[in-house]
Write a protein that holds these residues in place. Sequence first.
Motif, short mmCIF file in Angstrom:
data_model
loop_
_atom_site.label_atom_id
_atom_site.label_comp_id
_atom_site.label_asym_id
_atom_site.label_seq_id
_atom_site.Cartn_x
_atom_site.Cartn_y
_atom_site.Cartn_z
N PHE A 148 80.97 21.74 -0.59
CA PHE A 148 80.43 22.91 0.71
C PHE A 148 79.24 21.52 1.22
N GLY A 149 79.19 20.33 0.52
CA GLY A 149 78.43 19.91 1.21
C GLY A 149 77.12 19.72 1.47
N ILE A 150 76.51 21.16 1.21
CA ILE A 150 75.19 21.56 0.47
C ILE A 150 73.97 20.66 0.38
N GLY A 151 73.03 19.72 0.76
CA GLY A 151 72.29 19.34 -0.26
C GLY A 151 71.57 19.97 -0.59
N PRO A 152 70.70 19.33 -1.96
CA PRO A 152 69.70 20.18 -2.93
C PRO A 152 69.05 20.43 -2.62
N TRP A 153 68.15 19.98 -1.96
CA TRP A 153 66.99 20.90 -1.36
C TRP A 153 67.40 22.24 -0.88
N LEU A 154 68.03 22.14 0.27
CA LEU A 154 69.21 23.45 0.32
C LEU A 154 69.30 24.23 -0.85
N LEU A 191 66.22 10.78 -0.35
CA LEU A 191 65.57 11.23 -1.06
C LEU A 191 65.83 12.35 -0.79
N TRP A 192 66.32 13.17 0.67
CA TRP A 192 67.03 14.74 1.01
C TRP A 192 68.09 15.13 -0.26
N ALA A 247 69.52 28.34 -5.44
CA ALA A 247 69.03 27.86 -7.31
C ALA A 247 68.75 28.84 -7.64
N VAL A 248 67.43 28.67 -7.08
CA VAL A 248 66.11 29.63 -7.65
C VAL A 248 66.24 31.05 -7.71
N PRO A 249 66.92 31.67 -5.95
CA PRO A 249 66.73 32.86 -6.54
C PRO A 249 67.63 33.23 -7.46
N ILE A 250 68.63 33.33 -7.62
CA ILE A 250 69.56 33.31 -8.30
C ILE A 250 68.79 32.94 -10.12
#
Lengths: 334, 241
Positions: A84-90, A159-160, A95-98
């Motif tokens: 989906f082209g969603i960046g790592p920070w999003l 960085l984003w 990821a953290v909740p999973i």
Amino acid sequence: MIGRLIDGVPARGLILLGLLMVAALVAPLFASDYILTVLILIFYFAYIGQAWNIMMGFAGQLSLGHALYVGLGAYTAASLYVHFGIGPWLGLLVAVPIAVAAGAFIGFLAFRFRVGGVYFAILTIAVAEFARVGFDHLSWTAGSSGLFLPVKQYATNDLWSLRGRPVMFYYLLLAATALAFVGCRALLKSRMGYFWLAIREDEEAARSAGIDTFRYKMIAVMISAGMTSFAGVVYAFYYNNLFPEQVFHISRSIEMILAPIVGGIGTLFGPVLGAFLLTGMAETLTGTLAALGVDIPGAKQVFYGICLLAVIVALPDGVWPWVARRLGLTERNK
Amino acid sequence: MTALLSVDNISKRFRGLLAVDKLSFEVPQGQIFAVIGPNGAGKTTLFNMIAGVFAPNSGGITFAGERIDGLSPDKICRRGIGRTFQIVRPFPALTVEDNVIVGALLHCQGVDDARVHALDVLRRLDLYDKRTQRASGLTLPDRKRLEVARALATDPKLLLLDEVMAGLRPTETDRMVSILQELNRDTGLTILLIEHVMRAVMALAAQILVLHHGAAIAEGAPEQVVRDPAVIHSYLGAEDI
């Protein structure tokens, strides 16, 4: 708050910490590309070791399956990026909740049904192994053929999107390690920190002192899992390829816990020192062997084994408590 | 006086063994109450039921007007019952001070408040000078006092002491007795103790319950209980008091 964090730490300890931080900040100016990759690895292990230490060193719960949280973080963020082209920070927000949910699942199963000690450790291995086999067959993440992030030569550091040169990852992991260090110190000095130590030392006595041991063990697992998954996200964007057989493999889980064991379980500097010692020396060994023209497969594993043996025999509390005593850095009591 | 703790007809069976058999008694607010009896009489089982380690198979336990049987040990501690263990269980790697801070944190939200409270308790228990030592390095009498200190730091209304005098020398026993007397006198703390050391029991207890095979064979004031023929036969034996 800051007063509480440095309370009891000898002045020379703070100076040393400051000097180390400065050295770490300027290191990339002097380090070769190779040394930089070694330093990245060191801070990667230092950060994960710190996260694992919350569970084992503070709350006394042995996890031998932390590769699970790294893998979940890595796969979640990488898939969101690839699909989906969603960046790592999003991606991190997913990821953290999973990973926290996975930790909560393991914790609930174990602590609700009073599974402790080695059986808890086996449960953590089992869930990580389930994940390995499961991801091997999950076509959305390309199964066993591996998930690849698009790669090109980067002139700039973004960085984003975490697309850039190794030096960006170096500073990212350095910052994460520093934050984890301060965060763990704050946790250890908090009300919850005392409860964790009590649980680690004697769970039944802790319960009869009024501590809801289930609740505090759950919190320890969830914080540790969430923290570890961040390292997974960085791993995915640094290496750009993920294979279930590598990411979730038990040898990864073992590798992660060596630094805090060698450095000193339950200490704040142990994971950092252990990562420097183990990774630094293992790379030196590999380099030396290569320079000598000797090719011994598995030399690094043998080296890790020897290090563990040496530490267990000579310094069962880890290297850091010994170093701290030598340097007069042992914390004072008020 | 109203009863702070009331044990009503409780029984506990471990497979074939009836450890506690339809036992009832009441501990009034502010009293020092002793439970004595031979080994295997069911004293520690009784304690473990009050402290929430096991639930009774039948009967009920009421503390401060509320039923507590079947609650978990941490909930019971939060209701106001502190306990020590017969085989001491301090947190070995923590300092004496930190051991007691853990207890104090039950009611103190901040670590600094808890430390102040913990140091007060340590002064009371003669452990202040040893506060920076690790619990693992303490002698047995000190570890016993540390157990009491940790339990006291939780601010209990009722303190359960499981053989805190065992293994102490007579002078140490006397010191512990006077500490417990002071606590009871100064703070009105109710104490329920299991004890074999009759010297301590006679000095402390206002009321004694004698257990044998899980059942009460005598209950009353100390002088009365030690002259009871059933007690002499089953517990005190030929020993002269």
